[in-house]
Design an enzyme around this catalytic site. Sequence first.
Site, PDB file in Angstrom:
ATOM      1  CG  ASP A  82     -13.973  18.418  14.659  1.00 15.43           C
ATOM      2  OD1 ASP A  82     -13.495  18.626  13.525  1.00 15.43           O
ATOM      3  OD2 ASP A  82     -14.044  17.284  15.145  1.00 15.43           O
ATOM      4  CB  SER A  83     -19.608  19.101  13.131  1.00 13.05           C
ATOM      5  OG  SER A  83     -19.126  19.706  11.952  1.00 13.05           O
ATOM      6  CG  PHE A  86     -22.670  21.140   4.587  1.00 15.05           C
ATOM      7  CD1 PHE A  86     -23.457  21.975   5.354  1.00 15.05           C
ATOM      8  CD2 PHE A  86     -21.613  20.471   5.211  1.00 15.05           C
ATOM      9  CE1 PHE A  86     -23.209  22.145   6.723  1.00 15.05           C
ATOM     10  CE2 PHE A  86     -21.349  20.642   6.560  1.00 15.05           C
ATOM     11  CZ  PHE A  86     -22.155  21.477   7.313  1.00 15.05           C
ATOM     12  N   GLY A  87     -22.691  18.009   3.132  1.00 13.61           N
ATOM     13  CA  GLY A  87     -22.245  16.791   3.819  1.00 13.61           C
ATOM     14  C   GLY A  87     -23.296  15.692   3.808  1.00 13.61           C
ATOM     15  CE1 TYR A  88     -21.163  10.780   5.657  1.00 14.61           C
ATOM     16  CE2 TYR A  88     -20.282  12.767   6.681  1.00 14.61           C
ATOM     17  CZ  TYR A  88     -20.093  11.510   6.134  1.00 14.61           C
ATOM     18  OH  TYR A  88     -18.822  10.983   6.062  1.00 14.61           O
ATOM     19  CG  ASP A  89     -27.378  18.586   6.024  1.00 15.97           C
ATOM     20  OD1 ASP A  89     -27.645  18.214   7.186  1.00 15.97           O
ATOM     21  OD2 ASP A  89     -26.830  19.672   5.774  1.00 15.97           O
ATOM     22  CE  LYS A 130     -17.528  21.975  10.008  1.00 18.49           C
ATOM     23  NZ  LYS A 130     -16.228  21.879  10.683  1.00 18.49           N
ATOM     24  NE  ARG A 134      -7.619  26.329   5.411  1.00 19.59           N
ATOM     25  CZ  ARG A 134      -6.988  26.632   6.544  1.00 19.59           C
ATOM     26  NH1 ARG A 134      -7.370  26.090   7.676  1.00 19.59           N
ATOM     27  NH2 ARG A 134      -5.981  27.470   6.541  1.00 19.59           N
ATOM     28  CG  HIS A 173     -25.068  19.113  14.493  1.00 24.27           C
ATOM     29  ND1 HIS A 173     -25.970  19.411  13.496  1.00 24.27           N
ATOM     30  CD2 HIS A 173     -23.882  18.926  13.857  1.00 24.27           C
ATOM     31  CE1 HIS A 173     -25.357  19.380  12.325  1.00 24.27           C
ATOM     32  NE2 HIS A 173     -24.089  19.089  12.518  1.00 24.27           N
TER      33      HIS A 173
HETATM   34  P1  ITT Z   1     -13.197  22.724   8.870  1.00 24.22           P
HETATM   35  O1  ITT Z   1     -12.394  21.752   9.678  1.00 24.22           O
HETATM   36  O2  ITT Z   1     -12.360  23.663   8.043  1.00 24.22           O
HETATM   37  O3  ITT Z   1     -14.233  23.460   9.673  1.00 24.22           O
HETATM   38  P2  ITT Z   1     -14.219  20.290   7.666  1.00 24.22           P
HETATM   39  O4  ITT Z   1     -15.177  20.003   6.566  1.00 24.22           O
HETATM   40  O5  ITT Z   1     -12.864  19.639   7.628  1.00 24.22           O
HETATM   41  O6  ITT Z   1     -14.055  21.896   7.775  1.00 24.22           O
HETATM   42  P3  ITT Z   1     -14.906  18.729  10.026  1.00 24.22           P
HETATM   43  O7  ITT Z   1     -13.549  18.130  10.118  1.00 24.22           O
HETATM   44  O8  ITT Z   1     -15.556  19.236  11.280  1.00 24.22           O
HETATM   45  O9  ITT Z   1     -14.928  19.977   9.022  1.00 24.22           O
HETATM   46  O10 ITT Z   1     -15.838  17.670   9.313  1.00 24.22           O
HETATM   47  C1  ITT Z   1     -17.208  17.765   9.379  1.00 24.22           C
HETATM   48  C2  ITT Z   1     -17.830  16.796   8.399  1.00 24.22           C
HETATM   49  O11 ITT Z   1     -19.000  16.256   9.019  1.00 24.22           O
HETATM   50  C3  ITT Z   1     -18.269  17.528   7.146  1.00 24.22           C
HETATM   51  O12 ITT Z   1     -17.365  17.317   6.100  1.00 24.22           O
HETATM   52  C4  ITT Z   1     -19.643  16.932   6.858  1.00 24.22           C
HETATM   53  O13 ITT Z   1     -19.506  15.857   5.975  1.00 24.22           O
HETATM   54  C5  ITT Z   1     -20.124  16.393   8.197  1.00 24.22           C
HETATM   55  N1  ITT Z   1     -21.097  17.319   8.806  1.00 24.22           N
HETATM   56  C6  ITT Z   1     -20.910  18.130   9.870  1.00 24.22           C
HETATM   57  N2  ITT Z   1     -21.979  18.889  10.107  1.00 24.22           N
HETATM   58  C7  ITT Z   1     -22.873  18.564   9.163  1.00 24.22           C
HETATM   59  C8  ITT Z   1     -24.159  19.027   8.862  1.00 24.22           C
HETATM   60  O14 ITT Z   1     -24.736  20.012   9.545  1.00 24.22           O
HETATM   61  N3  ITT Z   1     -24.782  18.474   7.835  1.00 24.22           N
HETATM   62  C9  ITT Z   1     -24.205  17.513   7.101  1.00 24.22           C
HETATM   63  N4  ITT Z   1     -22.992  17.029   7.294  1.00 24.22           N
HETATM   64  C10 ITT Z   1     -22.320  17.546   8.330  1.00 24.22           C
END
Ligand code: ITT
Length: 202
Positions: free
Chosen positions: A73-74, A156-159, A14, A10, A184
């Site tokens: 999951d990341s 996105f995220g912590y990039d 990603k 979601r 990763h």
């Molecule tokens: P889904 O479970 O629906 O896939 P989510 O956002 O809840 O979406 P996760 O629980 O795996 O996914 O959380 C991953 C978090 O880690 C995500 O919100 C980012 O903040 C961070 N993250 C993971 N991969 C990243 C990337 O490539 N670059 C930056 N931040 C990343």
Amino acid sequence: MSTRLLLATRNAGKLAELQRLLVPAVPGVEVVGLRDVPEYPEAPETGATFEENALLKAREAVRYAGLPAVADDSGITVDALNGMPGVLSARWSGRHGDDAANTALLLGQIADVPDARRGAAFVCAAALVTPDGAEHVLRREWRGSVVREPRGTHGFGYDPVFLPTGLTVTSAELEPAEKDARSHRGQAFAALVPVLAEVLPS
Ligand code: ITT
């Protein structure tokens, strides 16, 4: 009818990366997202590890959609925080998916940590589950460090705060293809492609 593969995420950032990584790698397979299948409730991510959570998400997608599914999951593991936020990365600030708040909280927590001890890694577990019950999961890491101020607009995220080892730019300053080649997620899904080719009906 062509084989369909569901990308069970979601997270829009990603999803874009998974489409770039998988669509060209599995010719003949129709890659679909959650918007292409009937909506289903999202179970909480209760696993203690990235692998467990990736499998939970892929199993759930197979159960509801009846299609082979991949899930990711990341997160970021920070050495100075003993590996946290880890599996809690998406909700580190208390609000799931609030990238700006999660990043700001992390920067504040390690504000006094000197440059030499700001090591971190992005971690990705990639899972594949099929309706006949076959399960595969694998994990890859991308080492780097956490900078002090966000830089860059890609990703996105912590990039914006992640400086990959050996580079002078954050992962948000990399072009998408440059991130994919190193990240990763790029490494984990590249390793999953031969498994997909073997497991999916052609
Ligand atoms: P889904 O479970 O629906 O896939 P989510 O956002 O809840 O979406 P996760 O629980 O795996 O996914 O959380 C991953 C978090 O880690 C995500 O919100 C980012 O903040 C961070 N993250 C993971 N991969 C990243 C990337 O490539 N670059 C930056 N931040 C990343």
